[in-house]
Motif scaffolding. Structure first.
Motif, mmCIF file in Angstrom:
data_model
loop_
_atom_site.group_PDB
_atom_site.id
_atom_site.type_symbol
_atom_site.label_atom_id
_atom_site.label_comp_id
_atom_site.label_asym_id
_atom_site.label_seq_id
_atom_site.Cartn_x
_atom_site.Cartn_y
_atom_site.Cartn_z
ATOM 1 N N LEU A 48 15.535 64.922 46.253
ATOM 2 C CA LEU A 48 14.776 63.689 46.483
ATOM 3 C C LEU A 48 13.578 63.590 45.550
ATOM 4 O O LEU A 48 13.298 62.515 44.987
ATOM 5 N N ILE A 49 12.872 64.691 45.374
ATOM 6 C CA ILE A 49 11.727 64.683 44.464
ATOM 7 C C ILE A 49 12.187 64.394 43.043
ATOM 8 O O ILE A 49 11.595 63.574 42.332
ATOM 9 N N ALA A 50 13.255 65.055 42.607
ATOM 10 C CA ALA A 50 13.760 64.852 41.250
ATOM 11 C C ALA A 50 14.295 63.441 41.061
ATOM 12 O O ALA A 50 14.188 62.870 39.974
ATOM 13 N N TRP A 51 14.846 62.855 42.116
ATOM 14 C CA TRP A 51 15.418 61.504 42.015
ATOM 15 C C TRP A 51 14.351 60.476 41.676
ATOM 16 O O TRP A 51 14.638 59.479 41.023
ATOM 17 N N PHE A 52 13.113 60.709 42.082
ATOM 18 C CA PHE A 52 12.047 59.761 41.813
ATOM 19 C C PHE A 52 11.442 59.926 40.425
ATOM 20 O O PHE A 52 10.470 59.258 40.094
ATOM 21 N N SER A 53 12.023 60.778 39.602
ATOM 22 C CA SER A 53 11.579 60.908 38.212
ATOM 23 C C SER A 53 12.573 60.174 37.315
ATOM 24 O O SER A 53 13.713 59.915 37.705
ATOM 25 N N GLU A 54 12.149 59.865 36.101
ATOM 26 C CA GLU A 54 13.028 59.160 35.166
ATOM 27 C C GLU A 54 14.261 59.999 34.814
ATOM 28 O O GLU A 54 15.384 59.473 34.835
ATOM 29 N N PRO A 55 14.129 61.295 34.512
ATOM 30 C CA PRO A 55 15.337 62.088 34.247
ATOM 31 C C PRO A 55 16.275 62.147 35.464
ATOM 32 O O PRO A 55 17.493 62.161 35.306
ATOM 33 N N GLY A 56 15.702 62.150 36.658
ATOM 34 C CA GLY A 56 16.528 62.157 37.858
ATOM 35 C C GLY A 56 17.327 60.870 38.002
ATOM 36 O O GLY A 56 18.503 60.892 38.354
ATOM 37 N N ARG A 57 16.674 59.743 37.709
ATOM 38 C CA ARG A 57 17.395 58.457 37.788
ATOM 39 C C ARG A 57 18.476 58.375 36.717
ATOM 40 O O ARG A 57 19.568 57.856 36.952
ATOM 41 N N ARG A 58 18.179 58.913 35.528
ATOM 42 C CA ARG A 58 19.196 58.911 34.464
ATOM 43 C C ARG A 58 20.381 59.790 34.859
ATOM 44 O O ARG A 58 21.534 59.436 34.603
ATOM 45 N N THR A 59 20.103 60.932 35.471
ATOM 46 C CA THR A 59 21.176 61.823 35.907
ATOM 47 C C THR A 59 22.037 61.156 36.968
ATOM 48 O O THR A 59 23.269 61.236 36.927
ATOM 49 N N LEU A 60 21.397 60.492 37.925
ATOM 50 C CA LEU A 60 22.148 59.778 38.955
ATOM 51 C C LEU A 60 22.983 58.659 38.348
ATOM 52 O O LEU A 60 24.148 58.476 38.715
#
Length: 118
Positions: A48-60
């Motif tokens: 969840l923490i990583a999802w709120f970062s730009e790299p996390g959104r790109r990964t998703l």
């Protein structure tokens, strides 16, 4: 380019995972269900923490695009898969026999003809 905030979020996510691993180890006297729950909970929180970062959104986004691409793949039928597997096995058997004969022929040539050994 990753901003400082995104780096901090990803660093925090890593620390949460490390905390989950440490928690799993520290709670060694507790029931296994609780230990696994702590670890899985840390993974979920880190995600969840990583999802709120730009790299996390790109990964998703990449994962979603990959899933949709897999759905568009034309998969072979069971019959086609069995036929191709049979062809591969037959080819391997024929090549194995060919290479064995070639090896024995070279062995006969070297030892029998050139060196005179029996």
């Amino acid at each position: 380019m990753t901003s400082t905030t995104d780096r901090l979020k990803l660093g925090l996510a890593v620390l949460v995972i490390i905390g989950g691993i440490v928690g799993f180890s520290v709670l060694s006297a507790e029931p296994m269900v609780l230990r696994i729950g702590v670890f899985v909970g840390s993974l979920v929180l880190a995600a969840l923490i990583a999802w709120f970062s730009e790299p996390g959104r790109r990964t998703l986004s990449f994962a979603q695009e990959s899933y949709h691409e897999v759905k568009r793949v034309s998969w072979p039928t069971r019959k086609e898969t069995v036929q191709m597997t049979g062809i591969v096995f037959a080819f391997v058997a024929v090549m194995g026999l060919f290479l064995w004969l070639l090896d024995k022929g070279i062995e006969w040539l070297l030892y029998g003809v050139l060196l005179g050994w029996k």
